[in-house]
Design a protein around this motif. Structure first.
Motif, PDB file in Angstrom:
ATOM      1  N   ALA A  89      27.346  39.713  44.619  1.00 56.88           N
ATOM      2  CA  ALA A  89      26.043  40.138  44.104  1.00 56.88           C
ATOM      3  C   ALA A  89      25.435  39.065  43.212  1.00 56.88           C
ATOM      4  CB  ALA A  89      26.196  41.457  43.343  1.00 56.88           C
ATOM      5  N   ALA A  90      26.256  38.418  42.393  1.00 54.56           N
ATOM      6  CA  ALA A  90      25.729  37.380  41.500  1.00 54.56           C
ATOM      7  C   ALA A  90      25.177  36.203  42.290  1.00 54.56           C
ATOM      8  CB  ALA A  90      26.834  36.905  40.549  1.00 54.56           C
ATOM      9  N   VAL A  91      25.857  35.810  43.368  1.00 55.28           N
ATOM     10  CA  VAL A  91      25.361  34.694  44.179  1.00 55.28           C
ATOM     11  C   VAL A  91      24.089  35.080  44.900  1.00 55.28           C
ATOM     12  CG1 VAL A  91      25.925  33.140  46.079  1.00 55.28           C
ATOM     13  CG2 VAL A  91      27.671  33.710  44.409  1.00 55.28           C
ATOM     14  N   LEU A  92      23.992  36.344  45.392  1.00 51.42           N
ATOM     15  CA  LEU A  92      22.758  36.784  46.033  1.00 51.42           C
ATOM     16  C   LEU A  92      21.584  36.733  45.067  1.00 51.42           C
ATOM     17  CD1 LEU A  92      23.984  39.792  48.217  1.00 51.42           C
ATOM     18  CD2 LEU A  92      23.028  37.637  49.045  1.00 51.42           C
ATOM     19  N   ASP A  93      21.840  36.951  43.773  1.00 48.51           N
ATOM     20  CA  ASP A  93      20.778  36.890  42.772  1.00 48.51           C
ATOM     21  C   ASP A  93      20.437  35.458  42.384  1.00 48.51           C
ATOM     22  OD1 ASP A  93      20.347  39.560  42.660  1.00 48.51           O
ATOM     23  OD2 ASP A  93      21.741  39.922  40.998  1.00 48.51           O
ATOM     24  N   GLY A  94      21.133  34.489  42.941  1.00 48.19           N
ATOM     25  CA  GLY A  94      20.818  33.095  42.665  1.00 48.19           C
ATOM     26  C   GLY A  94      21.695  32.449  41.619  1.00 48.19           C
ATOM     27  N   GLN A  95      22.707  33.140  41.154  1.00 48.63           N
ATOM     28  CA  GLN A  95      23.601  32.564  40.165  1.00 48.63           C
ATOM     29  C   GLN A  95      24.661  31.688  40.846  1.00 48.63           C
ATOM     30  OE1 GLN A  95      25.186  35.549  37.491  1.00 48.63           O
ATOM     31  NE2 GLN A  95      23.378  36.882  37.787  1.00 48.63           N
ATOM     32  N   THR A  96      25.267  30.831  40.050  1.00 51.42           N
ATOM     33  CA  THR A  96      26.355  29.971  40.533  1.00 51.42           C
ATOM     34  C   THR A  96      27.678  30.567  40.077  1.00 51.42           C
ATOM     35  OG1 THR A  96      24.946  28.016  40.449  1.00 51.42           O
ATOM     36  CG2 THR A  96      27.341  27.660  40.528  1.00 51.42           C
ATOM     37  N   VAL A  97      28.469  30.982  41.021  1.00 52.84           N
ATOM     38  CA  VAL A  97      29.737  31.646  40.723  1.00 52.84           C
ATOM     39  C   VAL A  97      30.827  30.977  41.543  1.00 52.84           C
ATOM     40  CG1 VAL A  97      31.037  33.811  40.767  1.00 52.84           C
ATOM     41  CG2 VAL A  97      28.591  33.825  40.199  1.00 52.84           C
ATOM     42  N   LYS A  98      31.948  30.726  40.898  1.00 53.79           N
ATOM     43  CA  LYS A  98      33.113  30.173  41.597  1.00 53.79           C
ATOM     44  C   LYS A  98      34.141  31.282  41.782  1.00 53.79           C
ATOM     45  CE  LYS A  98      36.650  26.595  41.415  1.00 53.79           C
ATOM     46  NZ  LYS A  98      37.230  25.461  40.627  1.00 53.79           N
ATOM     47  N   PRO A  99      34.366  31.725  43.012  1.00 50.59           N
ATOM     48  CA  PRO A  99      35.338  32.804  43.235  1.00 50.59           C
ATOM     49  C   PRO A  99      36.731  32.408  42.746  1.00 50.59           C
ATOM     50  CG  PRO A  99      33.987  32.459  45.180  1.00 50.59           C
ATOM     51  CD  PRO A  99      33.716  31.307  44.260  1.00 50.59           C
ATOM     52  N   ARG A 100      37.417  33.372  42.181  1.00 54.84           N
ATOM     53  CA  ARG A 100      38.742  33.099  41.654  1.00 54.84           C
ATOM     54  C   ARG A 100      39.796  32.996  42.753  1.00 54.84           C
ATOM     55  NH1 ARG A 100      39.831  37.541  37.155  1.00 54.84           N
ATOM     56  NH2 ARG A 100      38.957  38.843  38.815  1.00 54.84           N
TER      57      ARG A 100
END
Length: 465
Positions: free
Chosen positions: A54-65
Motif C-alpha cells: 500500500a505504501a508503494v502504491l501511494d508513491g512512497q519508497t519502501v524496502k521490503p524486509r
C-alpha cells in the motif's frame, strides 16, 4: 630372475572397468546431489506485507524486509483482471489492500504471478503461460497469514488522474543465491570426478600405448624385449599373441640366417679341394679357374660377413647422426674421394653406431665409384632424419631402382667384381636401415642418382626416463 616378477598381471576386462567408472561417477554425482539437498535447501519465496504494498502504491519508497524490491509504474490502461484460477482468498487480500489504501473496491486490483525464474519457462517447455499453474506455484497461503503475500504478485490502484499505479516485485536475478550454490556444487562435482575419471582412463589406455610402442620396436629390432603381460584382460590376450609372434619371427630369421651361414661356410671345403687339384693342371687352366675360385671365395666371405652382422647386432643407444656422417666423409676424403657434407644441425637417432656407419659407408662408396663424387646432406623432415647422398654418375633405369637392392644383383654389365662389386652393398644398407625402423630408396635426379635414407628421430624424453 624371480618367476613371480614375470608372472602375468591382468586386471578386469575393459568393458567391466568402463561400467565400474560409469557406476562410480553416477554414485559420486548422486552423493553430491544429496549433499546439495541437505546442506542447501531451496530458498523460501519472497514475502511482502500488505502495508508495504500500500505504501508503494501511494508513491512512497519502501524496502521490503523479506522480499525483493517493489517497482511502481504508471500506465493509462488498467491491468488485466485476475484469471479465474486465482484462489478465493486472493479477493480477501484485495479487500485488505482496499482498506489500507482507503479507496473504493473498483479502483484496486490484485493478482498473483508464477514465482519462477524466466529462464525455466518458455513456450518451448510448456504452454507459454496459457495453462493454469500448479496450485503450489501461485498465490499466498490461507488468508490467516495476517496480510502477507507470498511469491510474486501485481497490485494496481487507479489514481484520481485516471492513470493506474501498478506495483510488482522486481524480477528475480539470474543466478539467484540458490542457483549460485547449485552451480558451485556442480563445479565441485566436476572437480572431483574430472581428475578421477582422467586418471582412470589414462590407466585404462596405458597398456594400449605400450602395445603400440612394442609393435614399433619390433619393426625396428626383432630382438627387442618382449611386451610386458600387464593391463586389462583383452590387452593381456593380445600381448601374449604378440610375444608369441615376435618369438616365431625371431626364430624364423635365426634359422634362415644360420642355414645361409652354414651353406656358405661348407662351400669353402670343396673350394679348397679344387685348389689342391688345380695344382696339377696346366698354368693356363690354373689362371682361368683360379680367377673364378677367387671370385667365389670373395662372395662366400661377403655372405658370411653379412650373416654375421645380421645375427650379431650391437647395443642400441642414442647416436649423433652428424658425427657418424662426419666419420664416413673423413674416411672417404682420406682415401682421395671427392665427398662434401652439408647439414643444418645435429640430429639424434636410436641405433647401433657401427651398423649405421657401415650403412653410410656403402652408400658413399657406391656414389664415388659410379658417380665420381658424393654430395651428402643431413636434414630433418617431420619426425625423421633424412640423409641424401647424391652422385653425378650415369644413373639407373626406373625398372632397376628397386632391383639393385636384391642380394648379388649388379647393374654393372661387365660382371667384373673389381668394377661391379659382389652385389651386397645396397642390400646390407637397406637391411640396416630397416632394422632401425627406416628405409633406403634410390631416386633419379637431373644428373646421377640420389640415395635417400630415412631414420626415425630418437625420443630424448623417453630415453632420459
Amino acid at each position: 630372475m624371480d618367476p613371480a616378477a614375470d608372472a602375468p598381471r591382468f586386471s578386469a576386462p575393459i568393458a567391466v572397468q568402463i561400467v565400474a567408472l560409469l557406476i562410480g561417477g553416477l554414485a559420486v554425482g548422486q552423493i553430491v546431489t544429496l549433499l546439495i539437498v541437505l546442506l542447501a535447501p531451496p530458498p523460501r519465496p519472497p514475502i511482502y506485507r500488505m502495508s508495504e504494498v500500500a505504501a508503494v502504491l501511494d508513491g512512497q519508497t519502501v524496502k521490503p524486509r523479506d522480499g525483493r524490491a517493489l517497482v511502481r509504474t504508471l500506465q493509462a490502461e488498467p491491468p488485466p483482471a485476475p484469471r479465474d484460477h486465482q484462489p478465493g482468498f486472493a479477493e480477501a487480500d484485495r479487500m485488505t489492500l482496499v482498506g489500507l489504501l482507503g479507496v473504493s473496491q473498483d479502483r484496486v486490483r490484485l493478482s498473483f504471478e508464477r514465482p519462477h525464474p524466466h529462464i525455466w519457462w518458455s513456450p518451448f517447455l510448456g504452454d507459454g503461460g496459457r495453462r493454469p499453474p500448479p496450485p503450489h506455484w501461485a498465490g499466498p497461503p490461507p488468508h490467516d497469514s495476517g496480510g502477507v503475500i507470498f511469491g510474486d504478485f501485481k497490485a494496481a490502484e487507479q489514481l484520481p488522474t485516471g492513470d493506474w499505479a501498478v506495483v510488482t516485485s522486481a524480477p528475480e536475478p539470474f543466478p539467484n543465491p540458490w542457483q549460485a550454490r547449485v552451480m558451485v556444487w556442480c563445479l565441485v562435482c566436476l572437480a572431483v570426478l574430472g581428475p578421477a575419471g582422467y586418471l582412470f582412463a589414462r590407466r585404462l589406455v596405458a597398456p594400449i600405448g605400450a602395445f603400440a610402442q612394442a609393435a614399433d620396436r619390433l619393426g625396428r629390432d626383432p630382438s627387442a624385449p618382449l611386451l610386458a603381460l600387464t593391463g586389462p584382460a583383452e590387452i593381456g590376450v593380445a600381448a601374449r599373441a604378440f610375444n608369441d609372434m615376435q618369438a616365431r619371427l625371431k626364430l624364423y630369421i635365426e634359422d634362415r640366417t644360420s642355414m645361409i651361414a652354414a651353406i656358405s661356410h661348407d662351400l669353402r671345403t670343396p673350394l679348397t679341394r679344387i685348389r689342391f687339384k688345380m695344382e696339377a693342371a696346366p698354368p693356363a687352366l690354373q689362371r682361368t679357374i683360379g680367377s673364378d675360385l677367387d671370385q667365389m671365395e670373395a662372395m662366400i666371405s661377403a655372405v658370411l660377413a653379412f650373416v654375421h652382422e645380421a645375427s650379431h647386432t650391437g647395443d642400441r643407444a642414442i647416436v649423433d647422426l652428424l658425427s657418424v656422417l662426419e666419420c664416413v666423409v673423413d674416411d672417404a676424403r682420406d682415401a682421395g674421394a671427392d665427398v662434401e657434407l652439408t647439414t643444418n644441425g645435429a640430429l639424434a637417432v636410436d641405433g647401433d653406431a657401427l651398423a649405421l656407419q657401415r650403412l653410410f659407408t656403402n652408400l658413399v662408396d657406391n656414389a664415388v665409384k659410379y658417380g665420381r663424387r658424393a654430395r651428402v646432406e643431413l636434414k630433418s623432415q617431420c619426425d625423421a632424419a633424412v640423409v641424401e647422398i647424391a652422385d653425378e654418375g650415369p644413373g639407373l633405369a626406373a625398372a632397376e631402382l628397386e632391383r639393385v637392392f636384391e642380394p648379388f644383383y649388379r647393374a654393372e654389365p661387365s660382371r667384373n667384381p673389381e668394377t661391379g662389386g659382389i652385389g651386397l652393398g645396397l642390400s646390407v644398407a637397406r637391411s640396416i636401415a630397416r632394422a632401425h625402423g627406416g628405409d633406403v630408396l634410390l631416386r633419379r635426379g637431373l644428373a646421377g642418382l640420389t640415395a635417400v635414407v630415412r631414420l626415425p628421430l630418437a625420443d630424448l624424453r623417453t630415453s632420459a626416463a
